[in-house]
Design a protein around this motif. Sequence first.
Motif, PDB file in Angstrom:
ATOM      1  N   LYS A 114       3.845  -3.205  12.805  1.00  0.00           N
ATOM      2  CA  LYS A 114       2.953  -2.832  13.902  1.00  0.00           C
ATOM      3  C   LYS A 114       3.091  -1.342  14.226  1.00  0.00           C
ATOM      4  O   LYS A 114       2.102  -0.667  14.533  1.00  0.00           O
ATOM      5  CB  LYS A 114       3.265  -3.684  15.134  1.00  0.00           C
ATOM      6  CG  LYS A 114       2.763  -5.125  15.029  1.00  0.00           C
ATOM      7  CD  LYS A 114       3.036  -5.882  16.314  1.00  0.00           C
ATOM      8  CE  LYS A 114       2.436  -7.288  16.250  1.00  0.00           C
ATOM      9  NZ  LYS A 114       0.954  -7.256  16.211  1.00  0.00           N
ATOM     10  N   ILE A 115       4.316  -0.852  14.157  1.00  0.00           N
ATOM     11  CA  ILE A 115       4.523   0.580  14.406  1.00  0.00           C
ATOM     12  C   ILE A 115       3.886   1.415  13.300  1.00  0.00           C
ATOM     13  O   ILE A 115       3.283   2.467  13.551  1.00  0.00           O
ATOM     14  CB  ILE A 115       6.034   0.882  14.519  1.00  0.00           C
ATOM     15  CG1 ILE A 115       6.634   0.144  15.725  1.00  0.00           C
ATOM     16  CG2 ILE A 115       6.284   2.381  14.616  1.00  0.00           C
ATOM     17  CD1 ILE A 115       8.134   0.246  15.822  1.00  0.00           C
ATOM     18  N   ARG A 116       3.970   0.921  12.041  1.00  0.00           N
ATOM     19  CA  ARG A 116       3.454   1.666  10.892  1.00  0.00           C
ATOM     20  C   ARG A 116       2.009   1.287  10.543  1.00  0.00           C
ATOM     21  O   ARG A 116       1.518   1.664   9.482  1.00  0.00           O
ATOM     22  CB  ARG A 116       4.322   1.364   9.657  1.00  0.00           C
ATOM     23  CG  ARG A 116       5.751   1.837   9.748  1.00  0.00           C
ATOM     24  CD  ARG A 116       6.532   1.417   8.512  1.00  0.00           C
ATOM     25  NE  ARG A 116       5.850   1.779   7.289  1.00  0.00           N
ATOM     26  CZ  ARG A 116       5.429   0.926   6.362  1.00  0.00           C
ATOM     27  NH1 ARG A 116       5.605  -0.380   6.538  1.00  0.00           N
ATOM     28  NH2 ARG A 116       4.810   1.347   5.269  1.00  0.00           N
ATOM     29  N   ALA A 117       1.327   0.537  11.385  1.00  0.00           N
ATOM     30  CA  ALA A 117      -0.006   0.030  11.054  1.00  0.00           C
ATOM     31  C   ALA A 117      -0.900   1.135  10.497  1.00  0.00           C
ATOM     32  O   ALA A 117      -1.000   2.221  11.064  1.00  0.00           O
ATOM     33  CB  ALA A 117      -0.642  -0.594  12.297  1.00  0.00           C
ATOM     34  N   GLN A 118      -1.565   0.839   9.358  1.00  0.00           N
ATOM     35  CA  GLN A 118      -2.377   1.836   8.667  1.00  0.00           C
ATOM     36  C   GLN A 118      -3.539   1.148   7.963  1.00  0.00           C
ATOM     37  O   GLN A 118      -3.469  -0.023   7.622  1.00  0.00           O
ATOM     38  CB  GLN A 118      -1.522   2.580   7.633  1.00  0.00           C
ATOM     39  CG  GLN A 118      -0.862   1.666   6.616  1.00  0.00           C
ATOM     40  CD  GLN A 118       0.065   2.389   5.666  1.00  0.00           C
ATOM     41  OE1 GLN A 118      -0.276   3.454   5.163  1.00  0.00           O
ATOM     42  NE2 GLN A 118       1.248   1.815   5.430  1.00  0.00           N
ATOM     43  N   SER A 149      -9.224  -3.432   8.133  1.00  0.00           N
ATOM     44  CA  SER A 149      -9.703  -2.225   7.440  1.00  0.00           C
ATOM     45  C   SER A 149     -10.175  -2.514   6.014  1.00  0.00           C
ATOM     46  O   SER A 149     -10.668  -1.611   5.340  1.00  0.00           O
ATOM     47  CB  SER A 149      -8.584  -1.180   7.415  1.00  0.00           C
ATOM     48  OG  SER A 149      -7.485  -1.630   6.619  1.00  0.00           O
ATOM     49  N   ILE A 150     -10.014  -3.749   5.533  1.00  0.00           N
ATOM     50  CA  ILE A 150     -10.439  -4.095   4.163  1.00  0.00           C
ATOM     51  C   ILE A 150     -11.967  -4.234   4.147  1.00  0.00           C
ATOM     52  O   ILE A 150     -12.532  -5.053   4.888  1.00  0.00           O
ATOM     53  CB  ILE A 150      -9.783  -5.403   3.686  1.00  0.00           C
ATOM     54  CG1 ILE A 150      -8.251  -5.257   3.653  1.00  0.00           C
ATOM     55  CG2 ILE A 150     -10.307  -5.797   2.308  1.00  0.00           C
ATOM     56  CD1 ILE A 150      -7.511  -6.535   3.303  1.00  0.00           C
ATOM     57  N   ASP A 176       3.396  -4.960   1.481  1.00  0.00           N
ATOM     58  CA  ASP A 176       3.436  -4.102   2.668  1.00  0.00           C
ATOM     59  C   ASP A 176       2.364  -4.582   3.646  1.00  0.00           C
ATOM     60  O   ASP A 176       1.178  -4.272   3.503  1.00  0.00           O
ATOM     61  CB  ASP A 176       3.188  -2.644   2.262  1.00  0.00           C
ATOM     62  CG  ASP A 176       3.431  -1.690   3.429  1.00  0.00           C
ATOM     63  OD1 ASP A 176       3.604  -2.170   4.565  1.00  0.00           O
ATOM     64  OD2 ASP A 176       3.434  -0.467   3.201  1.00  0.00           O
ATOM     65  N   TYR A 177       2.821  -5.329   4.640  1.00  0.00           N
ATOM     66  CA  TYR A 177       1.881  -5.905   5.615  1.00  0.00           C
ATOM     67  C   TYR A 177       1.557  -4.932   6.744  1.00  0.00           C
ATOM     68  O   TYR A 177       0.967  -5.345   7.752  1.00  0.00           O
ATOM     69  CB  TYR A 177       2.451  -7.199   6.190  1.00  0.00           C
ATOM     70  CG  TYR A 177       2.305  -8.375   5.264  1.00  0.00           C
ATOM     71  CD1 TYR A 177       1.061  -8.921   4.991  1.00  0.00           C
ATOM     72  CD2 TYR A 177       3.421  -8.952   4.659  1.00  0.00           C
ATOM     73  CE1 TYR A 177       0.923 -10.016   4.142  1.00  0.00           C
ATOM     74  CE2 TYR A 177       3.296 -10.047   3.814  1.00  0.00           C
ATOM     75  CZ  TYR A 177       2.040 -10.572   3.555  1.00  0.00           C
ATOM     76  OH  TYR A 177       1.905 -11.656   2.718  1.00  0.00           O
ATOM     77  N   SER A 178       1.930  -3.666   6.589  1.00  0.00           N
ATOM     78  CA  SER A 178       1.486  -2.691   7.589  1.00  0.00           C
ATOM     79  C   SER A 178       0.019  -2.334   7.387  1.00  0.00           C
ATOM     80  O   SER A 178      -0.623  -1.780   8.281  1.00  0.00           O
ATOM     81  CB  SER A 178       2.353  -1.427   7.510  1.00  0.00           C
ATOM     82  OG  SER A 178       2.148  -0.737   6.293  1.00  0.00           O
ATOM     83  N   LEU A 182      16.237   4.056  10.470  1.00  0.00           N
ATOM     84  CA  LEU A 182      16.232   4.259   9.029  1.00  0.00           C
ATOM     85  C   LEU A 182      15.287   3.328   8.275  1.00  0.00           C
ATOM     86  O   LEU A 182      14.589   3.788   7.356  1.00  0.00           O
ATOM     87  CB  LEU A 182      17.665   4.132   8.488  1.00  0.00           C
ATOM     88  CG  LEU A 182      17.887   4.578   7.031  1.00  0.00           C
ATOM     89  CD1 LEU A 182      17.452   6.029   6.864  1.00  0.00           C
ATOM     90  CD2 LEU A 182      19.343   4.403   6.628  1.00  0.00           C
ATOM     91  N   PRO A 183      15.199   2.021   8.619  1.00  0.00           N
ATOM     92  CA  PRO A 183      14.235   1.172   7.900  1.00  0.00           C
ATOM     93  C   PRO A 183      12.795   1.671   8.022  1.00  0.00           C
ATOM     94  O   PRO A 183      12.027   1.600   7.056  1.00  0.00           O
ATOM     95  CB  PRO A 183      14.415  -0.195   8.578  1.00  0.00           C
ATOM     96  CG  PRO A 183      15.795  -0.191   9.082  1.00  0.00           C
ATOM     97  CD  PRO A 183      16.048   1.219   9.520  1.00  0.00           C
ATOM     98  N   LEU A 184      12.435   2.213   9.194  1.00  0.00           N
ATOM     99  CA  LEU A 184      11.082   2.768   9.359  1.00  0.00           C
ATOM    100  C   LEU A 184      10.860   3.943   8.429  1.00  0.00           C
ATOM    101  O   LEU A 184       9.818   4.072   7.773  1.00  0.00           O
ATOM    102  CB  LEU A 184      10.885   3.206  10.816  1.00  0.00           C
ATOM    103  CG  LEU A 184      10.323   2.164  11.793  1.00  0.00           C
ATOM    104  CD1 LEU A 184      10.358   2.708  13.205  1.00  0.00           C
ATOM    105  CD2 LEU A 184       8.915   1.777  11.404  1.00  0.00           C
TER     106      LEU A 184
END
Length: 769
Positions: A49-53, A208-209, A201-203, A311-313
């Motif tokens: 959710k933080i990395r949503a793109q 958007s598809i 990668d579920y971000s 670090l994981p982010l």
Amino acid sequence: MPLSRALEPLTVLAQKRKPLLWLMLVSGLMGIAAFMEPVDLALLTLRNKIRAQPVSGEVVVVGVDDEAIATTGPWPWNRARLAALTDRLFESGADRVFFDLYLPPLEPKGDRAFAEVIDRHPGAVFLASTNDYAADGKARVLEPSSLGDTAEVVSTMKFLRYWNGVPDLAYRQVIGDRVRRSMETAIAGIDGRLGEKFPIDYSYTLASIPYASAADVITGRSELDVKGRTVVVGLNSKTLSTRLAVPGQGHATSVFVTVLGAETLKAGRPAVLGWWPLWMLAVAVSTALLYGSNRLKWMLGVPGLSMLVVLPLVLEHAHVFVEVAPALLLAVGSLVVFAWQQVLERRRELGLVHPVSGLPTVNAMLRREDLISSELLIAARVRRFADIVSTLPPDFEHELTKLIAARLSIGTTGAQLWHGDDGNFVWLTNAAELELVVDQFKAMQLIFRSPIKVAERSYDVDVAFGIDRETALPMSHRLASALAAAHAASEEGVCWMVHDPATAKAKEWKLSLLGELDDALEAGHIWVAYQPQLDLRTAVISGAEALVRWTHPVRGPISPMDFVEIAERNGRIGKVTAFVLDRAGAVTRDVLRRNPAFRMSVNLSPSELSSSMIVDVVRSVLARYQIPPDALVLEITETAAIAEGQAALATLNELRMLGIGIAIDDYGTGMSTLEYLRKIPATELKIDRRFTNALLDGPADRAVMVSTIELAHILGLEVVAEGIETPEQLFALAQIRCDRGQGYHIARPMEDSDLKEMIAYPAKVKANG
């Protein structure tokens, strides 16, 4: 020098590092066994959710959805329709077309038309294949046939996890007897070895598809731009397609998961590091936090904890995937241990924590103002404690003390222990339950019969107990009294003693109780009260418990705890029990005329189980009053039954063979295990009042009661709850299928005439209050 002596420094070092070693072992096993996967999934969802793109837009989906089926006809379609769809896509400029569908042969003419379209676009059409696993575990190969010679067949096989989603995909799969590359690798143009997997990668957001219905594409109404793009055709119908979980985004059909997998590879070949790199970092951080200098703790410990979160982010942004839950478990556990160490250190500075056991000291108890003065104060004294400690190797006193405290904690049912000097321990318990406390003392003595093993040596540890009941006095005075009683019990070689500050005259009266007992029985000063029991299913009185009472002509009511204890110690309890059984038998005979289902419960002393004389007494009462055996229930604690050994069990079995009911009294306060329940020939389980009182305190207390009732029912036992004091407790017990109950909310102990009147003119007590 003996090897054990040479290894003592290493043993001491291991003892000091034990918290970290345990945390490393538990978190490492969690990582190896993947037990932390649910936590990792939750953390990964949060990071996504933080990395949503958005997706790249280079891959679009054309769905065979409900609109397309309604417009074009039911699925499966004639291949001529798929041929028209494919032609339309290539005419619109599509670069490649992937069919994320199983396409078995159908009508020959349509299949030929579709094959001709495929052959006109060599290398640009890809067809799906998979293994369909049946219930017996055998795989059925699903491969397209007679659909052109130029289409590459790729694998669409996905393996679901317990959360109904797909965490990772294989680069290649064995379909039947052939190795196929996956559709995702074919779309992205990145390949891997057979057996190698990559995470999805579920971000990337589903919204958007680019998407269009197959109906709009076929009819030319679609505004989807497919020029130069890869098109994936798949089922997207609510009725025909399986929906997979997409963490943090709800559910989607398999074709969208295929696109997310392809987008993952299009961003580059992902690296998978697993759980151990961050776990190793957590080991370093935890070591610094627990055992490093103050400077090292601030330089490495605190920033290291932050790194485990950040670090994981950073790594996932660089397309490197890690599992963080085992490392966080280790780090958080170390943080808790660190915080507790700081609290203990502060308390040690104030003299509130014992330096050997780590338990609060009696000074800490005396400084607390919230302690309930109306509770019994119990002191436990370990006999020959100093002698045992003197024989131990250095640094092992704390292990001995810890094992002693652990055994005491079992018998105190979780009460707070305070540690004094010279092997003394203190705790508080409810003042209204002295009989229960005595049972606990006996149970703890059984526990301490097993030697304690420390430093490869076994020690016999004996414990004596002291009780203070002077609730009006200051806690410091009560502490001295309890310790004095424990010391006196230890000196006299008895299990327990009550501190008695009364005058010499009162002591003489207590000693004279035994002499007055016979006269009191003859004069009617000793009598029997009856506390009714309510059937929670029918809301009518279905039984009662017979309770012995003594009303002294001068001093008034005498507590049963006093005269029953004296009668037990001096072998006179049999006469009291025979008296109670006789009175209860007469009342039962009269009540059965009104209520044939009525049952009378009578308590048995543990000492009466050591011989079969009680069997003759019971048989005589049954014959005298002509009452059926199943109308009588004898109550005994399971701790007492086991403590008296095989003779007690033989007596109970003999009583049960007569048809007498056997109730396990005060269940949950003694040595309650399945083994004891199996041994005792019980028909009822009486749950102690403390569990009834805690029933409404929270989900955990309710769960304990529910599981106890369910276990009893499975074993064929009826359940009676004691101590019901509110309508809310009564309603809750009825809701969880407790059979019967007793307590002040239902009725207080009463004379036999009042009980008979209650049965003759029943007033229902509703279970809902």
